[in-house]
Structures are given as C-alpha cells and as structure tokens.
Design an enzyme around this catalytic site. Sequence first.
Site, mmCIF file in Angstrom:
data_model
loop_
_atom_site.group_PDB
_atom_site.id
_atom_site.type_symbol
_atom_site.label_atom_id
_atom_site.label_comp_id
_atom_site.label_asym_id
_atom_site.label_seq_id
_atom_site.Cartn_x
_atom_site.Cartn_y
_atom_site.Cartn_z
ATOM 1 N N SER A 124 0.830 -1.206 0.000
ATOM 2 C CA SER A 124 0.000 0.000 0.000
ATOM 3 C C SER A 124 0.858 1.246 0.000
ATOM 4 O O SER A 124 1.955 1.264 0.583
ATOM 5 C CB SER A 124 -0.857 -0.032 1.262
ATOM 6 O OG SER A 124 -1.463 1.210 1.480
ATOM 7 N N TYR A 148 -1.269 -0.559 10.668
ATOM 8 C CA TYR A 148 -1.551 -1.230 9.392
ATOM 9 C C TYR A 148 -0.377 -1.048 8.436
ATOM 10 O O TYR A 148 0.113 -2.012 7.827
ATOM 11 C CB TYR A 148 -2.850 -0.663 8.782
ATOM 12 C CG TYR A 148 -3.041 -1.025 7.324
ATOM 13 C CD1 TYR A 148 -3.305 -2.329 6.935
ATOM 14 C CD2 TYR A 148 -2.927 -0.048 6.320
ATOM 15 C CE1 TYR A 148 -3.462 -2.663 5.594
ATOM 16 C CE2 TYR A 148 -3.088 -0.367 4.981
ATOM 17 C CZ TYR A 148 -3.354 -1.669 4.616
ATOM 18 O OH TYR A 148 -3.496 -2.000 3.288
ATOM 19 N N LYS A 152 2.294 -3.818 6.742
ATOM 20 C CA LYS A 152 2.522 -3.980 5.296
ATOM 21 C C LYS A 152 4.020 -3.896 4.997
ATOM 22 O O LYS A 152 4.564 -4.670 4.192
ATOM 23 C CB LYS A 152 1.774 -2.885 4.522
ATOM 24 C CG LYS A 152 0.292 -3.147 4.430
ATOM 25 C CD LYS A 152 -0.006 -4.196 3.370
ATOM 26 C CE LYS A 152 -1.292 -4.915 3.586
ATOM 27 N NZ LYS A 152 -1.554 -6.007 2.690
HETATM 28 P P1 NAD Z 1 -10.899 -6.917 1.264
HETATM 29 O O1 NAD Z 1 -11.104 -6.893 2.748
HETATM 30 O O2 NAD Z 1 -12.065 -6.680 0.402
HETATM 31 O O3 NAD Z 1 -10.236 -8.309 0.824
HETATM 32 C C1 NAD Z 1 -9.388 -9.049 1.667
HETATM 33 C C2 NAD Z 1 -9.885 -10.494 1.641
HETATM 34 O O4 NAD Z 1 -9.032 -11.272 2.477
HETATM 35 C C3 NAD Z 1 -11.308 -10.631 2.196
HETATM 36 O O5 NAD Z 1 -12.069 -11.404 1.299
HETATM 37 C C4 NAD Z 1 -11.119 -11.357 3.535
HETATM 38 O O6 NAD Z 1 -12.221 -12.183 3.839
HETATM 39 C C5 NAD Z 1 -9.837 -12.120 3.279
HETATM 40 N N1 NAD Z 1 -9.054 -12.429 4.483
HETATM 41 C C6 NAD Z 1 -8.686 -11.573 5.464
HETATM 42 N N2 NAD Z 1 -7.932 -12.231 6.365
HETATM 43 C C7 NAD Z 1 -7.824 -13.507 5.943
HETATM 44 C C8 NAD Z 1 -7.184 -14.661 6.439
HETATM 45 N N3 NAD Z 1 -6.518 -14.657 7.591
HETATM 46 N N4 NAD Z 1 -7.262 -15.809 5.738
HETATM 47 C C9 NAD Z 1 -7.966 -15.850 4.569
HETATM 48 N N5 NAD Z 1 -8.599 -14.788 4.045
HETATM 49 C C10 NAD Z 1 -8.522 -13.624 4.736
HETATM 50 O O7 NAD Z 1 -9.729 -5.894 0.959
HETATM 51 P P2 NAD Z 1 -9.189 -5.360 -0.436
HETATM 52 O O8 NAD Z 1 -9.526 -3.925 -0.517
HETATM 53 O O9 NAD Z 1 -9.572 -6.267 -1.518
HETATM 54 O O10 NAD Z 1 -7.624 -5.453 -0.175
HETATM 55 C C11 NAD Z 1 -6.852 -6.555 -0.616
HETATM 56 C C12 NAD Z 1 -5.405 -6.333 -0.217
HETATM 57 O O11 NAD Z 1 -4.946 -5.100 -0.764
HETATM 58 C C13 NAD Z 1 -5.199 -6.221 1.296
HETATM 59 O O12 NAD Z 1 -4.000 -6.887 1.614
HETATM 60 C C14 NAD Z 1 -5.050 -4.728 1.529
HETATM 61 O O13 NAD Z 1 -4.225 -4.459 2.636
HETATM 62 C C15 NAD Z 1 -4.383 -4.284 0.238
HETATM 63 N N6 NAD Z 1 -4.657 -2.872 -0.083
HETATM 64 C C16 NAD Z 1 -5.945 -2.432 -0.168
HETATM 65 C C17 NAD Z 1 -6.188 -1.093 -0.457
HETATM 66 C C18 NAD Z 1 -7.596 -0.548 -0.475
HETATM 67 O O14 NAD Z 1 -7.768 0.669 -0.326
HETATM 68 N N7 NAD Z 1 -8.611 -1.357 -0.714
HETATM 69 C C19 NAD Z 1 -5.121 -0.223 -0.696
HETATM 70 C C20 NAD Z 1 -3.820 -0.708 -0.619
HETATM 71 C C21 NAD Z 1 -3.594 -2.056 -0.321
HETATM 72 C C1 WQD Z 2 -9.295 9.754 1.057
HETATM 73 C C2 WQD Z 2 -9.505 11.245 1.297
HETATM 74 C C3 WQD Z 2 -9.688 11.823 3.614
HETATM 75 C C4 WQD Z 2 -13.460 9.769 4.359
HETATM 76 C C5 WQD Z 2 -6.578 4.722 3.103
HETATM 77 C C6 WQD Z 2 -5.427 3.971 3.691
HETATM 78 C C7 WQD Z 2 -4.538 3.465 2.599
HETATM 79 C C8 WQD Z 2 -5.309 2.659 1.570
HETATM 80 C C9 WQD Z 2 -6.487 3.418 1.076
HETATM 81 C C10 WQD Z 2 -5.211 0.378 2.272
HETATM 82 C C11 WQD Z 2 -8.675 11.786 2.466
HETATM 83 C C12 WQD Z 2 -10.972 12.129 2.886
HETATM 84 C C13 WQD Z 2 -12.327 10.273 3.746
HETATM 85 C C14 WQD Z 2 -14.474 10.673 4.792
HETATM 86 C C15 WQD Z 2 -13.148 12.497 3.959
HETATM 87 N N1 WQD Z 2 -5.843 1.442 2.102
HETATM 88 N N2 WQD Z 2 -12.172 11.609 3.560
HETATM 89 N N3 WQD Z 2 -14.281 12.011 4.565
HETATM 90 O O1 WQD Z 2 -6.834 7.741 3.886
HETATM 91 O O2 WQD Z 2 -6.004 8.117 1.524
HETATM 92 O O3 WQD Z 2 -6.071 5.847 2.411
HETATM 93 O O4 WQD Z 2 -7.271 3.873 2.188
HETATM 94 O O5 WQD Z 2 -4.044 0.160 2.089
HETATM 95 O O6 WQD Z 2 -3.579 2.694 3.213
HETATM 96 O O7 WQD Z 2 -4.702 4.852 4.536
HETATM 97 O O8 WQD Z 2 -8.185 6.941 1.874
HETATM 98 O O9 WQD Z 2 -10.548 6.948 1.239
HETATM 99 O O10 WQD Z 2 -9.954 7.033 3.690
HETATM 100 O O11 WQD Z 2 -9.508 9.045 2.269
HETATM 101 O O12 WQD Z 2 -13.023 13.718 3.811
HETATM 102 O O13 WQD Z 2 -15.496 10.285 5.356
HETATM 103 O O14 WQD Z 2 -10.876 11.455 1.662
HETATM 104 O O15 WQD Z 2 -9.403 12.807 4.579
HETATM 105 O O16 WQD Z 2 -8.284 13.090 2.132
HETATM 106 P P1 WQD Z 2 -6.726 7.270 2.490
HETATM 107 P P2 WQD Z 2 -9.618 7.417 2.290
#
Ligand code: NAD
Ligand code: WQD
Length: 336
Positions: A124, A148, A152
């Site tokens: 991330s 978190y 990562k």
């Molecule tokens: P998500 O929660 O929709 O998907 C994660 C999946 O993993 C879920 O289906 C959950 O049931 C499963 N899971 C969690 N723990 C588990 C375990 N111990 N064993 C088996 N399955 C398990 O999340 P997502 O948004 O699809 O994110 C996927 C990956 O990408 C995550 O590793 C997250 O950290 C990373 N990521 C997400 C974002 C984002 O904003 N969505 C941004 C950057 C990185």
């Molecule tokens: C985006 C913008 C908020 C909610 C997070 C994690 C990052 C990644 C993605 C997993 C910011 C603003 C938000 C609200 C708002 N996830 N906001 N009102 O914080 O950039 O990233 O999710 O890896 O690791 O940190 O994403 O969608 O929460 O926020 O004003 O109710 O929206 O302040 O500027 P963020 P976000």
Amino acid sequence: MRILLTGGAGYIGSHTLVELLANKYKVCVVDNLSNSNIEFISRVQNITKKEFKFNLVDICDHNALSKVFESFRPEIVIHFAGSKSVKESFDNPLKYYKNNVFGSINLLNVMDKYSCSKIIFSSSATVYGNPEYLPIDENHKVSPSNPYGHSKLMVEKIIKDWSTTYNNKSCILRYFNPIGAHESGLIGEHSHDHPNNLLPIIENVFIGKENNLKIYGNNYKTPDGSGIRDYIHVVDLAKSHVAGIKFFDGTKSSDVFNIGTGKGNSVFEIVSIYEKVAKKNIPYVVEGRRKGDISESVADPSKARTKLSWKAELTIEDAIKHSVNWKLKNPNGYNN
Ligand code: NAD
Ligand code: WQD
C-alpha cells in the site's frame, strides 16, 4: 499456469480473479470470508462463464493451507488476504500483526514446503507515510504512520529477504487509492464493518444510508484546501497483477512497483464528479482533519509503465460511474 489467490473473495481479489480467468489462468481462491461473502462465486462465474476453485481457509491455518497446496500445486501466489483498516489497526494492532504478518509468514512457509517460488504481494502507498516530494516514486523513503502500514512494510521486508535468500521471485505492488467496481455491477467493494474510505461513504450518502459526508479538513495546502489522492479504478489495478505474472518471465527476480494513475483529485472534486455522474446532490459538512491523514498522495507510476508494461487506462469518471452502478444494484453489498 496455476495461480493461488489468498483473499480472492475480497474487493481487489475478486476483480483480479475476473482478469485472470479472462486470461485463461487456472485459479484457486483461498479466503476465510472475514470481510467477504460466498456470493462472489456466482457473481464471478456470471461475468466470466469460467470455473475456478474456492477453499474456505484461513491463511494462518498451516495444515488447512498445506492441504490446498497439496491438491492445487500453485506455481504463483497472489497474496491479498489481510486486514486493511487504518482506524481499526490503531484500536487493535495485534490483529494486524497476526493476520497480516504472521499470516504471510505462514503462507511463505507453506509455499516453501510445496516449492512454490513466486509471489505477488498487495502492499500500500501507506508505507510512504507523509510524502517529502510528489509524485511519489519507489525510491521515496518509507515511513508508515499507523500499525496497518507497519504491518505492510514488515511483510514487504520479509518477502524481500525470502526471495533473496532462496532465489525466489517477488513482485510487490504498492496500491494507491482503489475505487470503482466491475462495469457489470455484479462485483464491487463489500465491507462487513462500517466503511472508513471516501467512496464507500459517499455511496452510503447517495443511497440515503447516511445523511451527509464529513469532509475531513479544508485547510490543507492544496488548491481547494481538501486532501488530494491518486484514485485508481479497481479494474486497472486488477490488470496490474496480470502484468506482475508476466514480469516473472523476465530476468530480474524481485521488484517493487507503485500502482496508481499519476493524477490526483481532491475530496471536493470527487464529490462534484459524483454529483454529476449520479445526478444527485451529496450533502456534506466540513469537519476537522482526521487523525493520521496527509495532505496529498500521488503516485509516480512510470516504473510500472516501463518494467511491467502496465498503465491505468480508465478515467475517474469511469470509476465513479461504475461505483454508482454497483451501489444502485447492491445497496447492501452482497447482503441483498
Ligand atoms: P478486502 O477486505 O475486500 O479483501 C481481503 C480479503 O481477504 C477478504 O475477502 C477477507 O475475507 C480475506 N481475508 C482476510 N484475512 C484472511 C485470512 N486470515 N485468511 C484468509 N482470508 C482472509 O480488501 P481489499 O480492498 O480487496 O484489499 C486486498 C489487499 O490489498 C489487502 O491486503 C489490503 O491491505 C491491500 N490494499 C488495499 C487497499 C484498499 O484501499 N482497498 C489499498 C492498498 C492495499
Ligand atoms: C481519502 C480522502 C480523507 C473519508 C486509506 C489507507 C490506505 C489505503 C487506502 C489500504 C482523504 C478524505 C475520507 C471521509 C473524507 N488502504 N475523507 N471524509 O486515507 O487516503 O487511504 O485507504 O491500504 O492505506 O490509509 O483513503 O478513502 O480514507 O480518504 O473527507 O469520510 O478522503 O481525509 O483526504 P486514504 P480514504
């Protein structure tokens, strides 16, 4: 080629599954459904008209995971499974170190046991912390500011050491802000808990589940004072994993890539685009800054373009259009 997806029932995993099946890979999903729903299977089959394997398994369970490897014998693992809420990680850090760090170590051990030597890992942009310069390239220093993000970064380091020591291959993808849904409206972002990310909250305001959006801060040093992020369509993001698989054919064994668009949008801009696309007013109130938030985060995605031959193709309007479509068809996610 046999690919195992951990967390393949989730938001990014299910969209990646669709792309892998479209590219004729044999896929097996492992998920404990802690943040997803078994409904994803029929939805993905409906979109792709293809079969894949699903195992209800926790990646922390060594024996159950070993059995899946024993029967499926994956050549590549794409590792999505994990917990992803920054807020929850402040309240319950050990959950994050167990599920994300211990879960990944367990997975790597099972991979070793079955001679599976290639992994693509979902990292991330949060590992960069508060940026010192923009856009952020992969040489930017890493300095996460929440448990978190620490979890990562720890997994990134563990995977790098694992690949160097055993001459294995790894592709670490640092996603920026994924949004949107599949254009069919059959799969999209589903969360068991109250969402914290911007788009799922706007969606809830759109369908009347919440009265208004709270905008966290209008006094950042950005043109309109609200936070700027690099929002990327989840389908573009999904395609970066297909590019990651092809990267393993090359000579360089391990690398890290930013997966973003290179363009930023402010919160006010996102609200305005959403209102235009959804043809509905999104009421908001401006509140104070959210703990741990940064002013701006935008990727320099040029390394992925050069070395993975991947770039984002879809627009922010596409992403919001698909997000509106998903929410209209599935106001409660998969729990309809
Ligand atoms: P998500 O929660 O929709 O998907 C994660 C999946 O993993 C879920 O289906 C959950 O049931 C499963 N899971 C969690 N723990 C588990 C375990 N111990 N064993 C088996 N399955 C398990 O999340 P997502 O948004 O699809 O994110 C996927 C990956 O990408 C995550 O590793 C997250 O950290 C990373 N990521 C997400 C974002 C984002 O904003 N969505 C941004 C950057 C990185
Ligand atoms: C985006 C913008 C908020 C909610 C997070 C994690 C990052 C990644 C993605 C997993 C910011 C603003 C938000 C609200 C708002 N996830 N906001 N009102 O914080 O950039 O990233 O999710 O890896 O690791 O940190 O994403 O969608 O929460 O926020 O004003 O109710 O929206 O302040 O500027 P963020 P976000």
